[in-house]
Scaffold this active site. Structure first.
Site, PDB file in Angstrom:
ATOM      1  N   ASP A  97      14.262 -58.731 -52.608  1.00 41.19           N
ATOM      2  CA  ASP A  97      14.420 -58.521 -54.048  1.00 41.19           C
ATOM      3  C   ASP A  97      13.742 -59.669 -54.777  1.00 41.19           C
ATOM      4  OD1 ASP A  97      16.221 -57.060 -56.290  1.00 41.19           O
ATOM      5  OD2 ASP A  97      16.161 -59.212 -56.661  1.00 41.19           O
ATOM      6  N   ASP A 112       2.991 -60.822 -51.159  1.00 43.19           N
ATOM      7  CA  ASP A 112       3.568 -61.932 -50.411  1.00 43.19           C
ATOM      8  C   ASP A 112       3.438 -61.692 -48.916  1.00 43.19           C
ATOM      9  OD1 ASP A 112       4.316 -63.611 -52.402  1.00 43.19           O
ATOM     10  OD2 ASP A 112       6.436 -63.079 -52.409  1.00 43.19           O
ATOM     11  N   LYS A 126      -2.277 -66.984 -49.153  1.00 41.34           N
ATOM     12  CA  LYS A 126      -3.496 -67.751 -48.863  1.00 41.34           C
ATOM     13  C   LYS A 126      -4.089 -68.399 -50.108  1.00 41.34           C
ATOM     14  CE  LYS A 126      -4.730 -65.047 -44.787  1.00 41.34           C
ATOM     15  NZ  LYS A 126      -5.736 -64.163 -44.152  1.00 41.34           N
ATOM     16  N   GLY A 169      13.890 -58.862 -39.205  1.00 40.36           N
ATOM     17  CA  GLY A 169      14.801 -57.743 -39.395  1.00 40.36           C
ATOM     18  C   GLY A 169      14.164 -56.507 -39.989  1.00 40.36           C
ATOM     19  N   MET A 185      16.182 -68.420 -45.144  1.00 42.80           N
ATOM     20  CA  MET A 185      15.201 -69.519 -45.045  1.00 42.80           C
ATOM     21  C   MET A 185      15.821 -70.785 -44.440  1.00 42.80           C
ATOM     22  SD  MET A 185      13.265 -69.069 -48.741  1.00 42.80           S
ATOM     23  CE  MET A 185      14.775 -69.328 -49.676  1.00 42.80           C
TER      24      MET A 185
END
Length: 410
Positions: free
Chosen positions: A255, A200, A222, A366, A337
Site C-alpha cells: 500500500d 518500485d 535505479k 511472500g 523491513m
C-alpha cells in the site's frame, strides 16, 4: 414481431414514473438499478421481500400494498411486471400496450415490449448485452458475455483508448505484496491505460511485461544519487511527465501509505498543481502472513496486531518506535523491513519483558513463486536468519498466532 431484432436504447428515467408490479426476488434484483437511475418508483404488491421492504422504509420507493388494478400503469414511462399471478401479468401487459408504456415481463419475454439486458459498469461506462431475438434467448450466455467484457475493462486486458484530451495527472497505485493477481481491479485498469509507469522494485513486476510497447517504464530502484536524492528524482519525474499531458502511474509495492513514502509524492504533486489519484493496495503486513497460513489475529489468541518498521535498529536515535511498550503487548507484532535488524529487535523485546520462547515466523518473497517461511523464536531468530540465509523482502511475524495454523512444510 419476434423475428425482428430488439432495438437497443438507454432510458433516462430520472424523475419519471416507473411502476413495478410484484415485490419478490425479481423486483429485489431490478430495483437498485432503477433507484440509481433516479426514477420515481411505485411498487404495487401486497407483499415484498425484506430487502424490498427496507427500500420502501428508506423512502427510495413508494409501496402500494395491494395487488395490481387496471389503471396502475397510467402516466408511467416504464413498467416491470413481475408478479406471481399470470392473469395479472397478462392484464398489466395489455394495459401497458394501450398506454404505450414500455414494459418488461419476468414470466414471458415474448409478450413484453422491452427486454432487460445483462448490464455491468466500469468507470462511467455501462455495458449492456442483449439477445437480438426472442427465439433462443439464453440469459446465462448474455450474462457471461457481460461479465467477460466488464472484467476485461476492469483488469485492463480489454483496453479502450481515450480519444478526448485527458487532464494531466498521476495515479499512485498500490500494487500489493507481489503476486500480480493481488493488485486491485482499479489499479490494474489504470496501469493498462498508462503512458508512463514509474515502478518500485517491490511492485508486481510481472504486470510490466503486459504493458504495450509504447509505454515508458522507469525503474525507480535505479534512479541514481542515493536514497534521498532518488525520492527527489522520482518526484521530479512524476511532475515532468504529468505536465507533458501523459497518464502517469506510480506503481508501488503493498500500500502506498504503509512505509511507502506515498504521501511525500502526493505532497510534491500537490505543490506542482498536479492532480493525484490514490489507489490503495493490499499491504504485505497482513497479506503475506495470510499467504503463509498465519492469521495476524485469532479468537482467544490475539485481539490486536501492530505493524512497525524495522529499517532502523531499536537503539538507533532515528527510531520512532516505542519498543519497550511493544514488548508489553500480548498481541501480534508484524515487522516490515527488519531482516537485518531482527537480532537487535528480538534482544530488545526480550529485555523489556517478552518471553524468549515467543514464536517468530519470517516469510520471504511472500505471495510469489519464491515464497518461503522460516520459523524460530525470539531467542533463536538471529541465528536462524543467518543459518537459513533469509533475505529481504521478508515479513516478520512475532506472537502466538504463528502456531495457530498448520505447521510449515519442511
Amino acid at each position: 414481431m419476434a423475428e425482428h431484432p430488439a432495438y437497443p436504447v438507454g432510458l433516462r428515467l430520472s424523475g419519471r414514473r416507473v411502476v413495478v408490479l410484484g415485490g419478490g426476488q425479481v423486483a429485489q434484483r431490478r430495483l437498485p438499478a432503477l433507484i440509481a437511475a433516479g426514477a420515481d418508483i411505485v411498487l404495487v404488491s401486497p407483499e415484498a421481500t425484506a430487502s424490498v421492504e427496507a427500500m420502501a422504509d428508506a423512502g427510495e420507493i413508494t409501496w402500494v400494498r395491494r395487488g395490481y388494478e387496471d389503471g396502475d400503469l397510467a402516466a408511467a414511462w416504464y413498467a416491470l411486471i413481475a408478479t406471481s399471478d399470470p392473469a395479472a401479468n397478462t392484464a398489466a401487459s395489455a394495459e401497458a400496450e394501450r398506454h404505450r408504456v414500455w414494459c418488461v415481463r419476468s414470466d414471458d419475454a415474448d409478450q413484453a415490449t422491452a427486454w432487460t439486458p445483462a448490464t455491468g459498469h466500469s468507470e462511467g461506462v455501462t455495458v449492456a448485452v442483449l439477445t437480438t431475438h426472442a427465439r433462443g434467448r439464453d440469459p446465462r450466455h448474455t450474462a457471461a458475455i457481460r461479465d467477460a467484457v466488464v472484467e476485461g475493462l476492469r483488469d485492463g486486458t480489454l483496453v479502450a483508448p481515450h480519444h478526448r484530451t485527458r487532464t494531466p495527472g498521476v495515479a499512485l497505485v498500490g500494487g500489493g505484496p507481489g503476486d500480480p493477481d493481488l493488485i486491485t481491479v482499479r489499479g490494474r485498469r489504470l496501469l493498462a491505460e498508462a503512458d508512463v509507469v514509474i515502478a518500485d522494485r517491490l511492485g508486481p513486476r510481472d504486470l510490466l511485461a503486459e504493458l504495450p510497447p509504447h509505454v515508458e517504464v522507469i525503474d525507480a530502484a535505479k534512479i541514481p544519487y542515493g536514497r534521498y536524492m532518488a525520492q527527489e528524482a522520482i518526484n521530479n519525474a512524476l511532475v515532468e511527465h504529468a505536465k507533458q499531458g501523459k497518464a502517469v502511474v506510480r506503481l508501488k509495492g503493498g500500500d502506498p501509505f504503509v512505509f511507502g513514502r506515498g504521501m511525500e509524492e502526493v505532497q510534491a504533486l500537490a505543490e506542482a498543481g498536479i492532480p493525484c489519484t490514490v489507489v490503495p493496495g493490499i499491504s504485505s503486513s497482513i497479506s503475506v502472513p495470510g499467504a503463509a497460513g498465519i492469521p495476524v489475529t485469532h479468537r482467544g489468541v490475539a485481539h490486536e496486531f501492530t505493524v512497525v518498521s524495522g529499517h532502523v535498529a531499536p537503539d538507533d536515535e532515528r527510531s520512532l518506535v516505542d519498543w519497550p511498550s511493544l514488548a508489553k503487548l500480548t498481541g501480534t507484532l508484524v515487522v516490515l523491513m527488519g531482516v537485518d535488524k531482527i537480532g537487535k529487535i528480538a534482544e530488545t523485546l526480550v529485555a523489556h519483558g517478552r518471553s524468549p520462547g515467543t514464536p517468530v515466523a519470517l516469510v520471504q518473497e511472500g505471495t510469489t513463486a519464491a515464497q518461503r517461511r522460516v520459523d524460530a523464536t525470539l531467542a533463536t531468530v538471529a541465528e536462524t536468519v543467518r543459518a537459513e540465509d533469509v533475505k529481504p523482502p521478508a515479513v516478520i511475524v512475532i506472537g502466538e498466532v504463528v502456531r495457530v495454523g498448520p505447521a510449515p512444510s519442511a
